[in-house]
Write a protein that holds these residues in place. Sequence first.
Motif, PDB file in Angstrom:
ATOM      1  N   GLU A 139      36.971  45.671  28.401  1.00 45.34           N
ATOM      2  CA  GLU A 139      35.927  45.839  29.125  1.00 45.34           C
ATOM      3  C   GLU A 139      35.122  44.361  29.148  1.00 45.34           C
ATOM      4  O   GLU A 139      34.514  43.966  29.973  1.00 45.34           O
ATOM      5  CB  GLU A 139      34.976  46.673  28.941  1.00 45.34           C
ATOM      6  CG  GLU A 139      35.498  48.235  29.411  1.00 45.34           C
ATOM      7  CD  GLU A 139      34.333  49.386  28.930  1.00 45.34           C
ATOM      8  OE1 GLU A 139      33.357  48.889  28.266  1.00 45.34           O
ATOM      9  OE2 GLU A 139      34.707  50.568  28.955  1.00 45.34           O
ATOM     10  N   THR A 191      37.409  40.339  32.790  1.00 48.51           N
ATOM     11  CA  THR A 191      37.803  41.085  33.888  1.00 48.51           C
ATOM     12  C   THR A 191      38.983  40.383  34.504  1.00 48.51           C
ATOM     13  O   THR A 191      39.116  39.213  34.406  1.00 48.51           O
ATOM     14  CB  THR A 191      36.601  41.291  35.045  1.00 48.51           C
ATOM     15  OG1 THR A 191      36.322  39.693  35.233  1.00 48.51           O
ATOM     16  CG2 THR A 191      35.337  41.754  34.694  1.00 48.51           C
ATOM     17  N   ARG A 223      41.307  40.044  37.939  1.00 55.62           N
ATOM     18  CA  ARG A 223      41.194  40.202  39.161  1.00 55.62           C
ATOM     19  C   ARG A 223      42.329  39.351  39.964  1.00 55.62           C
ATOM     20  O   ARG A 223      42.759  38.037  39.656  1.00 55.62           O
ATOM     21  CB  ARG A 223      40.014  39.736  40.111  1.00 55.62           C
ATOM     22  CG  ARG A 223      38.962  40.596  39.754  1.00 55.62           C
ATOM     23  CD  ARG A 223      37.639  40.211  40.489  1.00 55.62           C
ATOM     24  NE  ARG A 223      37.705  40.066  41.758  1.00 55.62           N
ATOM     25  CZ  ARG A 223      36.762  39.761  42.677  1.00 55.62           C
ATOM     26  NH1 ARG A 223      35.769  39.191  42.177  1.00 55.62           N
ATOM     27  NH2 ARG A 223      36.791  39.951  43.906  1.00 55.62           N
TER      28      ARG A 223
END
Length: 245
Positions: free
Chosen positions: A22, A25, A27
């Motif tokens: 966590e 990130t 993307r």
Amino acid sequence: MAPQVLYRVIYGTPEPEPWQAERVTIRPAVLHEYRRQRVKHADFPAIVPKPSTTVRGAFITGLTDEDVACLDMFEGVMYKRQKVKVKLLKDVKLGDNIPDSKLAKAEGEEVEAETYVWRWPVEDLEDKEWDFEHFKKRKLKAWAGMVTDPNTSVDEGFADVDAYCAAVATSTRGGLSGGRGTGGRGSGGRGTANRSMLDREAGGRGTGGQPMEGQGGSVKGTTQRGVGNQAPRGRGQGAGVSMTG
């Protein structure tokens, strides 16, 4: 760089604790005016500037300075880390294999990042696109350290990366509890630096050894990645790193 390889580099394990996963990130994103080509006699690719071409990759945020130092070591001296502009992809998951013809419609916000660009002669590269899907199916487990077959060779370069990153963690965090590959490197210290990177979805070596050709481990060629004692680069240079692939 597949998430499993990223985690293997910065945490020492392809299966980090939930809080570790966590912390960063990942993307999907696209880098324009670059092409991703395979390094000859190796499993991994390189990106080079090339008009009217694109590289699909991953935009990674939340990296600390020590994470970036480990990635520098992993990528080795054949690459230079430089700033680029990338487009984040909307409504696209990281593993989605959508055709290039549909990428333009999925492009969204443009952001600044850093990525590792090939700095050695282009003659060391094959003149064709590197196949990331083939890498995921045939090579990923070996590069992420998830191979259990004793007949399959695993890249020995990670031993040097592990040793280097463990030393970085000790020197920058004062030896906080939680070693790499077990409980993480601790949750305090410089862990809030929030660096970001664009990864080209590839593996790297960062050692002085020759790369493996395939999972069988037969060694070919003379291409070498890294030197095994590379000093950390780019401390305190702000956000941005990612686009491997």
